[in-house]
Design a protein around this motif. Structure first.
Motif, PDB file in Angstrom:
ATOM      1  N   ILE A 351     -13.825   7.334  -2.993  1.00 31.85           N
ATOM      2  CA  ILE A 351     -12.786   7.900  -4.044  1.00 31.85           C
ATOM      3  C   ILE A 351     -13.322   8.036  -5.437  1.00 31.85           C
ATOM      4  O   ILE A 351     -13.161   8.755  -6.257  1.00 31.85           O
ATOM      5  N   ALA A 352     -14.572   6.964  -5.615  1.00 34.68           N
ATOM      6  CA  ALA A 352     -15.362   7.341  -6.625  1.00 34.68           C
ATOM      7  C   ALA A 352     -16.863   6.843  -6.100  1.00 34.68           C
ATOM      8  O   ALA A 352     -16.876   6.502  -4.923  1.00 34.68           O
ATOM      9  N   PRO A 353     -17.910   7.123  -6.689  1.00 39.02           N
ATOM     10  CA  PRO A 353     -19.173   6.778  -6.200  1.00 39.02           C
ATOM     11  C   PRO A 353     -19.309   5.429  -5.835  1.00 39.02           C
ATOM     12  O   PRO A 353     -19.194   4.454  -6.547  1.00 39.02           O
ATOM     13  N   GLY A 354     -19.608   5.144  -4.403  1.00 40.30           N
ATOM     14  CA  GLY A 354     -19.662   3.863  -3.900  1.00 40.30           C
ATOM     15  C   GLY A 354     -18.660   3.141  -3.850  1.00 40.30           C
ATOM     16  O   GLY A 354     -18.642   2.009  -3.460  1.00 40.30           O
ATOM     17  N   VAL A 355     -17.253   3.692  -3.973  1.00 41.12           N
ATOM     18  CA  VAL A 355     -16.008   2.789  -3.748  1.00 41.12           C
ATOM     19  C   VAL A 355     -15.009   3.363  -2.584  1.00 41.12           C
ATOM     20  O   VAL A 355     -14.954   4.574  -2.483  1.00 41.12           O
ATOM     21  N   ASP A 356     -14.692   2.536  -1.938  1.00 43.37           N
ATOM     22  CA  ASP A 356     -13.978   2.791  -0.548  1.00 43.37           C
ATOM     23  C   ASP A 356     -12.460   2.393  -0.775  1.00 43.37           C
ATOM     24  O   ASP A 356     -12.284   1.017  -1.198  1.00 43.37           O
ATOM     25  N   HIS A 357     -11.492   2.873  -0.388  1.00 43.78           N
ATOM     26  CA  HIS A 357     -10.283   2.453  -0.413  1.00 43.78           C
ATOM     27  C   HIS A 357      -9.389   2.531   0.793  1.00 43.78           C
ATOM     28  O   HIS A 357      -9.391   3.514   1.486  1.00 43.78           O
ATOM     29  N   THR A 358      -8.919   1.220   1.249  1.00 42.31           N
ATOM     30  CA  THR A 358      -8.101   1.146   2.387  1.00 42.31           C
ATOM     31  C   THR A 358      -6.643   0.781   1.899  1.00 42.31           C
ATOM     32  O   THR A 358      -6.574  -0.261   1.237  1.00 42.31           O
ATOM     33  N   ARG A 359      -5.829   1.592   2.339  1.00 43.57           N
ATOM     34  CA  ARG A 359      -4.363   1.250   1.958  1.00 43.57           C
ATOM     35  C   ARG A 359      -3.580   1.275   3.299  1.00 43.57           C
ATOM     36  O   ARG A 359      -3.574   2.079   4.192  1.00 43.57           O
ATOM     37  N   THR A 360      -2.603   0.277   3.210  1.00 43.97           N
ATOM     38  CA  THR A 360      -1.628   0.127   4.347  1.00 43.97           C
ATOM     39  C   THR A 360      -0.366  -0.121   3.772  1.00 43.97           C
ATOM     40  O   THR A 360       0.178  -0.242   2.555  1.00 43.97           O
ATOM     41  N   LEU A 361       0.652   0.942   4.389  1.00 41.82           N
ATOM     42  CA  LEU A 361       1.969   1.203   4.062  1.00 41.82           C
ATOM     43  C   LEU A 361       2.851   0.734   5.307  1.00 41.82           C
ATOM     44  O   LEU A 361       2.660   1.218   6.305  1.00 41.82           O
ATOM     45  N   ALA A 362       3.761  -0.104   5.041  1.00 39.01           N
ATOM     46  CA  ALA A 362       4.513  -0.826   6.045  1.00 39.01           C
ATOM     47  C   ALA A 362       6.051  -0.681   5.644  1.00 39.01           C
ATOM     48  O   ALA A 362       6.306  -0.601   4.230  1.00 39.01           O
ATOM     49  N   LEU A 363       6.834  -0.827   6.380  1.00 39.55           N
ATOM     50  CA  LEU A 363       8.380  -0.833   6.161  1.00 39.55           C
ATOM     51  C   LEU A 363       9.137  -1.673   7.264  1.00 39.55           C
ATOM     52  O   LEU A 363       8.820  -1.372   8.679  1.00 39.55           O
ATOM     53  N   ARG A 364       9.461  -2.558   6.999  1.00 40.36           N
ATOM     54  CA  ARG A 364      10.324  -3.668   7.708  1.00 40.36           C
ATOM     55  C   ARG A 364      11.285  -4.422   7.029  1.00 40.36           C
ATOM     56  O   ARG A 364      11.000  -4.597   5.764  1.00 40.36           O
TER      57      ARG A 364
END
Length: 430
Positions: A351-364
């Protein structure tokens, strides 16, 4: 505009090509008329069809709703005037109708298929063309089931109150679903799919005849059978939808958009939206391309307007060092559609040089939970961006005070309206 006024086809785009659609429809309608004599047919073919088709065929272009107009026109002319070259080009050129259908994935999305307004604009062209092709009797193989997926997709993305939230789509972005005149175009092609008649708009002769023959009455709410209260993963397209609640008043719907960057839409991935209880709480405004058409009223606040199409800050994403995200496509990490344990996890590298993004979306349990993991070997400043309908006030233990200077001068930060500094202790409550 200059190109389109000086040529019959403005590089296979709209221009006068769009305005010739009704001419093509008329030629198709009068094809079997005894008044359409061989002499008249020859004059039209030599004086109009050949010059027009020659101009259209100079520009192959790419797959889009614009070339769909071209191909539908060429197909109609080819069938009316028995010109196999026109039929061949309309179907099998690089952006031809067969290529267009191969471009639609099993989820119903195409190169233009994430923005609902462009998806329906394309279907306005290629669905009638497929009916024309079917009725012609030509033995042409194409992935017919993709047409059904394209029609269903809009309804499968909608809330129970008929809205499609924008995930960064262009222009009007989201939209309202209702009974569809487009579905009725497929009735000759799919006589074994009764739901096409059920969700039709009662605007075509074939739909009215079929209803009469089957003893059915038109139901303007017929499209609701395709709306869902269940979670849905569009794995190929890269869009996950979490849902709970069986009525508009109780439904909570959250989406995570991590997939490919489609034409006309915004470049940001791992975008979230939230719709609940009959309201759109947040979505991604996307770009302003074509906004203003269709009676749309825009804000008079230039700062507010700037967030449509200005970059990542207008979306519900992560920003790194106050810079817009780079082009990137995410990958699915995990998915659960269990009613009491719904979640999706997607990872976007770069998402930027050398930057990774992991996103979790949960519904409970009536809660929407967002968990972000941002990774880099170097130090960065990360901004979590979320836009929500309503007035924002700090909760107990927190106070806000206006800032004396903009947060930044990059990626549209200077146009944030009334930014405030929060002070307090413990979890931030707003």
């Amino acid at each position: 505009a200059i190109l389109s006024s000086s040529r019959t086809a403005g590089a296979r785009t709209y221009g006068s090509n769009w305005f010739f659609r009704l001419h093509m429809k008329m030629l198709g309608l009068i094809n079997d008329s005894p008044s359409f004599t061989p002499e008249a047919r020859a004059r039209i073919y030599k004086g109009f069809v050949l010059p027009y088709a020659t101009e259209l065929m100079k520009f192959r272009g790419g797959i889009s709703n614009m070339t769909d107009i071209t191909d539908t026109n060429l197909l109609t002319m080819g069938l009316v005037f028995n010109d196999a070259n026109l039929v061949q080009f309309a179907l099998n050129s690089d952006p031809g109708l067969i290529s267009r259908l191969s471009d639609i994935d099993e989820d119903g999305f195409s190169s233009e298929g994430r923005p609902p307004n462009y998806h329906t604009a394309a279907m306005d062209e290629y669905l009638p063309a497929m009916a024309i092709l079917h009725n012609s009797g030509l033995n042409v193989k194409y992935p017919r089931e993709r047409l059904l997926a394209a029609v269903r997709m809009l309804y499968e993305r909608a809330t129970l109150w008929d809205m499609i939230p924008s995930t960064g789509d262009c222009a009007r972005g989201g939209g309202v679903v209702a009974n569809s005149a487009q579905a009725e175009q497929l009735l000759p092609v799919f006589p074994d799919q009764p739901w096409l008649l059920d969700i039709g708009k009662n605007t075509t002769l074939i739909s009215k005849v079929q209803r009469l023959a089957q003893g059915k009455t038109y139901n303007k709410e017929g499209f609701r059978q395709l709306l869902s209260s269940k979670p849905r993963l569009f794995k190929t397209a890269g869009l996950a939808i979490l849902r709970s609640g069986e009525t508009p008043e109780t439904q909570i719907m959250a989406t995570l958009d991590y997939g490919r960057n489609p034409m006309h839409a915004h470049l940001d991935r791992n975008q979230i939206t939230l719709s609940a209880f009959g309201k759109m709480f947040t979505h991604g405004p996307g770009t302003v391309y074509n906004v203003g058409s269709g009676g749309i009223t825009r804000s008079t606040d230039p700062k507010l307007n700037s967030f449509c199409g200005a970059g990542s800050l207008g979306q519900n994403v992560i920003l790194v060092d106050q810079v817009n995200q780079l082009r990137a496509i995410g990958k699915l990490v995990a998915w659960s559609d269990k009613p009491d344990n719904q979640f999706v996890t997607a990872r976007v590298n770069g998402i930027a040089p050398g930057v990774d993004h992991t996103r979790t979306l949960a519904l409970r349990d009536g809660l929407v939970i967002v968990i972000d993991r941002v990774e880099s070997a170097d130090e960065h400043t990360y901004d979590f961006v979320y836009h929500n309908l309503g007035t924002l006030t700090p909760g107990p233990g927190w106070q806000s005070a206006p800032l004396s200077a903009p947060l930044g001068k990059t990626a549209n930060y200077e146009n944030l309206i009334d930014p405030a500094q929060l002070t307090g202790s413990g979890p931030v409550r707003l």
